[in-house]
Design an enzyme around this catalytic site. Sequence first.
Site, short mmCIF file in Angstrom:
data_model
loop_
_atom_site.label_atom_id
_atom_site.label_comp_id
_atom_site.label_asym_id
_atom_site.label_seq_id
_atom_site.Cartn_x
_atom_site.Cartn_y
_atom_site.Cartn_z
N ASP A 35 -4.32 -4.73 6.30
CA ASP A 35 -4.74 -5.59 5.19
C ASP A 35 -3.61 -6.56 4.86
O ASP A 35 -2.44 -6.17 4.79
CB ASP A 35 -5.08 -4.74 3.96
N MET A 70 -0.02 1.14 5.15
CA MET A 70 -0.75 1.54 6.35
C MET A 70 -1.88 0.55 6.62
O MET A 70 -2.48 0.02 5.70
CB MET A 70 -1.30 2.95 6.16
N HIS A 120 -2.79 -1.07 -3.25
CA HIS A 120 -3.96 -0.23 -2.99
C HIS A 120 -3.88 1.02 -3.88
O HIS A 120 -3.05 1.91 -3.67
CB HIS A 120 -3.99 0.20 -1.52
N SER A 173 0.85 -1.20 0.00
CA SER A 173 0.00 0.00 0.00
C SER A 173 0.88 1.24 0.00
O SER A 173 1.60 1.48 -0.96
CB SER A 173 -0.94 -0.04 1.21
N THR A 174 0.84 2.02 1.08
CA THR A 174 1.57 3.29 1.13
C THR A 174 3.06 3.07 0.89
O THR A 174 3.70 2.28 1.58
CB THR A 174 1.37 3.95 2.51
#
Length: 242
Positions: free
Chosen positions: A173, A170, A77, A50-51
Amino acid sequence: MRAELIPKIKALCARAGLGEPDTGAAPPVPRPPLRRRPQPRVDVVAIGVSTGGPNALARLLPALPGTLPVPVLIVQHMPPMFTRILAERLDAASALRVVEAADGDVPEPGGAWIAPGGRHMIVEQVDGRYEIRTNEDPPEHSCRPAVDPLFRSVVRCYGPHVLAVVLTGMGSDGSDGARDVYEAGGQVLVQDEGSSVVWGMPGSVARAGYADAIVPIEEMHGEILARLSIGRGAPAVGGASR
């Protein structure tokens, strides 16, 4: 912008218990010790990120050879359209063939498939072979695509022959899916805190005790290749041309 935003993101995540603690904050929860387990042959690599993901993937995928003996499935994401652009950029920089996934794609060695923004990506067995499916099922962890649906599906299809990799991001997940991989006898790698923009997703897996190894991003390709060599000849290190 990066120089200004990343410290702020880390500070906010620290206050939420997702990253490095601020000075004077309570010490982080100790990580459970890593357990040595049998390492079965790997038939698929599934990555959740993600991030900070585009930069992490830009360091990892170009370091993998085009002769990789298994497919790579990636959930980043991202909203629609951006995943296609990400796939194109990674494809141009990598020996692997990198594409945005579509229904009916067959995951094959030497290729990487990125879940399309706004759609979950899973793997199903169809007429004796594995195919990629995408769907608009409800978001998980407020995300679509989410990592957990992918991890659950590869466990159903490949059983213990899964190598799950959780990179910077972050939230949590991927943690439930990593548990499924771990309990099925598969292997789980997570990016270390020092090289992560946010140690939320990988940290959640590590703290839960599902990680077989915690690896800096610059060493992740070597760790993946070492585990792929078990049960087969070791693939060449580096990006062989397509």
